[in-house]
Design a protein around this motif. Structure first.
Motif, mmCIF file in Angstrom:
data_model
loop_
_atom_site.group_PDB
_atom_site.id
_atom_site.type_symbol
_atom_site.label_atom_id
_atom_site.label_comp_id
_atom_site.label_asym_id
_atom_site.label_seq_id
_atom_site.Cartn_x
_atom_site.Cartn_y
_atom_site.Cartn_z
ATOM 1 N N LYS A 33 0.797 -1.254 0.016
ATOM 2 C CA LYS A 33 -0.071 -0.030 -0.027
ATOM 3 C C LYS A 33 0.753 1.312 -0.077
ATOM 4 O O LYS A 33 0.311 2.230 -0.386
ATOM 5 C CB LYS A 33 -1.048 -0.139 1.058
ATOM 6 C CG LYS A 33 -0.204 0.151 2.644
ATOM 7 C CD LYS A 33 -1.425 -0.012 3.542
ATOM 8 C CE LYS A 33 -0.815 0.134 5.208
ATOM 9 N NZ LYS A 33 -1.749 -0.075 5.945
ATOM 10 N N MET A 34 2.021 1.274 0.390
ATOM 11 C CA MET A 34 2.877 2.538 0.422
ATOM 12 C C MET A 34 3.684 2.522 -0.780
ATOM 13 O O MET A 34 4.280 3.571 -0.892
ATOM 14 C CB MET A 34 3.972 2.366 1.715
ATOM 15 C CG MET A 34 3.452 1.962 3.049
ATOM 16 S SD MET A 34 2.693 3.732 3.694
ATOM 17 C CE MET A 34 4.203 4.700 3.788
ATOM 18 N N PHE A 35 3.541 2.068 -1.882
ATOM 19 C CA PHE A 35 4.546 1.920 -3.001
ATOM 20 C C PHE A 35 3.854 2.376 -4.355
ATOM 21 O O PHE A 35 4.271 1.950 -5.267
ATOM 22 C CB PHE A 35 5.213 0.587 -3.037
ATOM 23 C CG PHE A 35 5.986 0.439 -1.809
ATOM 24 C CD1 PHE A 35 6.876 1.123 -1.382
ATOM 25 C CD2 PHE A 35 5.580 -0.708 -1.177
ATOM 26 C CE1 PHE A 35 7.624 0.932 0.021
ATOM 27 C CE2 PHE A 35 6.166 -0.934 0.148
ATOM 28 C CZ PHE A 35 7.169 -0.390 0.509
ATOM 29 N N GLY A 36 2.577 3.062 -4.066
ATOM 30 C CA GLY A 36 2.226 3.842 -5.394
ATOM 31 C C GLY A 36 1.688 2.431 -6.255
ATOM 32 O O GLY A 36 1.019 1.543 -6.089
ATOM 33 N N THR A 37 1.415 2.973 -7.531
ATOM 34 C CA THR A 37 0.871 2.070 -8.653
ATOM 35 C C THR A 37 1.925 1.017 -8.956
ATOM 36 O O THR A 37 3.220 1.251 -9.219
ATOM 37 C CB THR A 37 0.484 3.112 -9.902
ATOM 38 O OG1 THR A 37 -0.374 4.099 -9.677
ATOM 39 C CG2 THR A 37 0.155 1.911 -11.012
ATOM 40 N N LEU A 38 1.427 -0.080 -8.876
ATOM 41 C CA LEU A 38 2.234 -1.556 -9.223
ATOM 42 C C LEU A 38 2.091 -1.726 -10.527
ATOM 43 O O LEU A 38 1.648 -1.006 -11.400
ATOM 44 C CB LEU A 38 1.846 -2.391 -8.231
ATOM 45 C CG LEU A 38 1.985 -2.253 -6.791
ATOM 46 C CD1 LEU A 38 1.456 -3.339 -5.925
ATOM 47 C CD2 LEU A 38 3.317 -1.527 -6.102
#
Length: 442
Positions: free
Chosen positions: A166-171
């Motif tokens: 959830k902390m790492f933006g668009t995957l």
């Protein structure tokens, strides 16, 4: 900064620790300074029984002579050799040994430096394989809720642990997820594979109907999910996944970073469950955790699809500076020899029933709401403290360390996976100490 600058005091602040409550740790550090066999040695001179094989990786135990000697000899003989357009014998020797150990048809090995890199490699190979065969529209990847496939962008995209994502933006785009297999209302306190849940694999047919089989490259699952809290595959579940993937021309990837190298009593989970994937990712137990190394094991048809065109042209534009590193290769060879010579996989299989009985003896202790096991893996799920998730299990972790036992926690689940050299007396020690810990929890 000058190299001759006097070093400052070791106040622990420089090291940003992974997957750690850094502030809590640095207020009261837990330091290991030595290890041998089944035990760690702490900075204050105490022995701590390793109930987790380090991080699921020290399957042969600690500081094993054959592995140590192999590393020392290799470092003095050949410290590094490039893997791009060059080679050294040990990498080929280890690849051959892995091929011979792997399920039939896993004929080729691509070396990486970790499980995370092995996952990235397998996902890239899957997409490139379809393109090489003229099916370039197959780019979609399917993972599973609560799945753990390392921490790189591909791995967290197909993975399904919320806090890892959830902390790492668009995957990665074009990723979908199967439902997880944890059904506590139907399968609580199961010994081995649960009876209920094979139907969950049928959700892959829904995803195929939604996107079209011609767009899907691969499905990746852990045969037994480890880091999310030890979730077992229901009876028939993996077989259904295999059948649906075969039906639609989708590659099936088993993430065996945890389950590989004897953890379930067989060399790989694919052997244990009798289900054949198209690729397997491995790491951890490959070198007994001593030197970083991972690998992708691939079926011959996948490898051969790339071996086209002029022979002087690179077939796959992928790899790492340290792929097949000489010292890691030497460690891997010695590790596989140690497993074989000491019968460690056989020991794990023989002790699995004793481990199971000892683990399930904890049923009925305070706050225990589920127990799960397979091979030499076990999980104890605790009732969370209202409004303070993870706190009860973390308290158990701290108390266990003080009592001389290392356990793993994820959420409010305690996970255990000891070195495969464990004996019955040490199993009794594990669960005697864990029982005392659980009885002391508020």
């Amino acid at each position: 900064m000058a190299l001759d600058r006097n070093p400052g005091p070791n106040d622990l602040s420089a090291f940003w620790m992974p997957f750690t409550a850094n502030r809590q740790f640095k207020k009261a550090p837990r330091m290991f300074v030595g290890a041998s066999g089944m035990y760690y040695k702490t900075a204050d001179g105490r022995d701590v029984l390793d109930g987790t094989a380090g991080l699921w990786c020290c399957n042969a135990g600690h500081c094993r002579p054959k592995i140590t000697e192999a590393i020392q000899k290799q470092a003095a003989e050949l410290d590094y050799a490039p893997a791009f357009q060059m080679g050294h014998p040990k990498a080929f020797e280890l690849a051959s040994a892995l091929r011979d150990m792997a399920p039939e048809g896993m004929d080729h090995v691509f070396f990486t430096n970790s499980g995370s890199e092995a996952v990235e490699t397998a996902l890239k190979i899957a997409i490139a394989y379809h393109r090489a065969r003229g099916e370039g529209a197959r780019t979609r990847l399917i993972g599973r809720e609560r799945g753990y496939h390392g921490v790189n962008f591909g791995g967290i995209s197909v993975g399904g642990i919320v806090n890892n994502r959830k902390m790492f933006g668009t995957l990665l785009a074009g990723v979908d997820h199967l439902p997880h297999t944890h059904l506590p209302d139907q399968n609580a306190f199961t010994r081995g594979q649960p009876e209920h849940g094979a139907y969950l694999a049928d959700d892959l047919e829904r995803i195929v109907a939604l996107h079209g089989a011609e767009t899907i490259a691969a499905v990746i699952v852990e045969p037994m999910a480890g880091s999310t809290g030890v979730l077992m595959p229901p009876k028939g579940y993996l077989e259904k996944l295999r059948a649906i993937c075969t039906k639609h021309g989708i590659l099936l990837i088993f993430d065996e970073v945890i389950t590989g190298f004897g953890r379930l009593g067989s060399a790989f989970a694919a052997d244990h469950f009798g289900v054949q994937p198209d690729m397997m990712t491995v790491a951890k137990g490959l070198t007994n955790g001593v030197i970083p190394m991972g690998a992708v094991l691939a079926a011959g048809a996948i490898h051969d699809a790339f071996m086209q065109g002029p022979e002087h042209v690179i077939e796959l534009f992928h790899g790492y500076t340290y792929s097949g590193n000489p010292i890691a290769s030497a460690a891997g060879i010695a590790t596989l020899q140690t497993y074989r010579e000491e019968g460690l996989f056989e020991n794990a299989a023989a002790l699995a029933p004793y481990w199971e009985d000892a683990l399930h003896s904890l049923k009925g202790l305070p706050h225990v709401i589920d127990i799960r096991n397979m091979g030499l893996i076990g999980a104890v799920e605790l009732e969370p403290i209202a409004g303070e998730p993870t706190k009860r299990a973390f308290t158990a972790f701290l108390n266990a360390y003080e009592k001389g036992l290392l356990i793993r926690t994820t959420g409010d689940i305690i996970a255990m996976s000891p070195p495969l050299m464990i004996d019955k007396a040490q199993i009794d020690e594990v669960f005697g100490k864990l029982s005392a810990v659980l009885k002391s929890l508020a």
